[in-house]
Design an enzyme around this catalytic site. Sequence first.
Site, PDB file in Angstrom:
ATOM      1  N   ASP A  83      -8.755  -1.067   6.229  1.00 36.09           N
ATOM      2  CA  ASP A  83      -9.173  -1.164   8.173  1.00 36.09           C
ATOM      3  C   ASP A  83     -10.562  -0.586   8.846  1.00 36.09           C
ATOM      4  OD1 ASP A  83      -8.653   2.120   8.634  1.00 36.09           O
ATOM      5  OD2 ASP A  83      -6.882   2.039   7.271  1.00 36.09           O
ATOM      6  N   HIS A 136     -13.243  -1.682  -0.449  1.00 37.82           N
ATOM      7  CA  HIS A 136     -12.138  -3.157  -0.810  1.00 37.82           C
ATOM      8  C   HIS A 136     -12.514  -4.436   0.338  1.00 37.82           C
ATOM      9  CE1 HIS A 136      -9.791  -0.138  -3.576  1.00 37.82           C
ATOM     10  NE2 HIS A 136     -11.347  -0.998  -4.414  1.00 37.82           N
TER      11      HIS A 136
END
Length: 229
Positions: free
Chosen positions: A91, A106
């Site tokens: 996010d 990631h």
Amino acid sequence: MTKIVILTGAGVSAESGLGTFRDKDGLWTRYDLEEVATPEGFARNPALVHEFYNARRKNCVEATPNAAHHALARLERDFDGPVLIVTQNVDDLHERAGSSHVWHMHGQLTRALCAACGHRWDAPAVMAPADPCPACAAPATRPDIVWFGEYPYGMEAIWDELRAADLFVSIGTSGNVYPAAAFVQDAARAGAQTLELNLEPSIGAHDFEEVRTGPATEIVPAWVAQMLA
């Protein structure tokens, strides 16, 4: 001058409504991770993978940074020394809270990647298998996410930062996923102090000099206030 390197995981964003891997009612429980979070799953059924990440992207856009995100942004702004956040989260809540030194090991939900040519761009709200790459036009668009079996982004630079840190802090991580689970050992070997802030002690809590437990929205602002006092 003290250099702080912070690793953040799903526990930082959980109180913003973004579920962790292990929430019993979370998004992950409705999908087989082998099907939606591996290159092989994408090759078998790209439509299912895009459906999964479209839902995650929508959740991310609708979420707002919480007190832990804001506290870390305040630390970066006001601390008398460099502060780097290395996050396992995909996010953008750290950035929306005001942090500017954030490395996404990631990948990010807000970015797209061409599996054919490697081009990256800002992802639209909804992605589909037939979407052409803006650079090469191949219908090989995928989320710019590091899947299981793929190597996290920027690892050589991350190891360098860990070995230069005076303080390593792990926040909201399970300690189950490598290579991030080994960060504390690497930083400690290089002489850094180590601290874990987590809802409960992680599987690797014994590797930290100090462990503080509780909700991220409580213990992270308290620690930041202590660092800035």
